[in-house]
Design a protein around this motif. Sequence first.
Motif: not given
Length: 216
Positions: A173-179
């Motif tokens: 979810n962190i990576v998704k938000d950053l993306d």
Amino acid sequence: MANKINPILKSYIPVVEGIAKTFGKNCEVVLHDFSKMDRSIIAIANGHVTGRSIGGPLYESLLKNVLDDNIQEDKINYTGKSAEGRVLKSSTMFIRDEDNNNIGCICINFDLSELVVSKRVIDDLIQTESSDLQNEQDESTNRVNDVLTDIVKNTLDKAGKPVAYMGKEEKVNIVKDLDYQGAFLIKGAIDYVAKVLCVSRYTIYNYLDEIRVDSK
């Protein structure tokens, strides 16, 4: 015949026990009656903290203030030491009658001695020296664009949990938000985010593949 206890002060006796039971054996609670200064203690719990008991007098410093009528307001969270050298955190709250005259007080003396020792042990345990690893991390961070650093920091702050306690789903979810914020368009983002999330750069690529497949 012994003086009777003022009904207002008498109503505070259960409060003495209640406070002491709430905060445990290191919390001494004392109820003083100003009508009998030489034996002012009319109720006490955990008297072992300062070695006092019912019938004991006011401390000299407090007695002087009472005799001089030099009491303006309650004293909260001041520090001191007992006769045996215990480190105390104390509060004194004055009790007034219908005419606003001081008739007594409740004193709370919390023995911090064990906590002070524990704090020193904890401070020693968490103390660190600067290391090559820390220097490498600082250099790495400095090489990454400041904008990326801010984006990642803000995203982690929103997550509200240290990376060490995150599971895979939370990291995805962190990576998704950053993306979504375009972080991975910045040069060096993959390696930087991998280091921050304590995973390999290939894991970040896998997370991105999962995210982008799910979004199709």
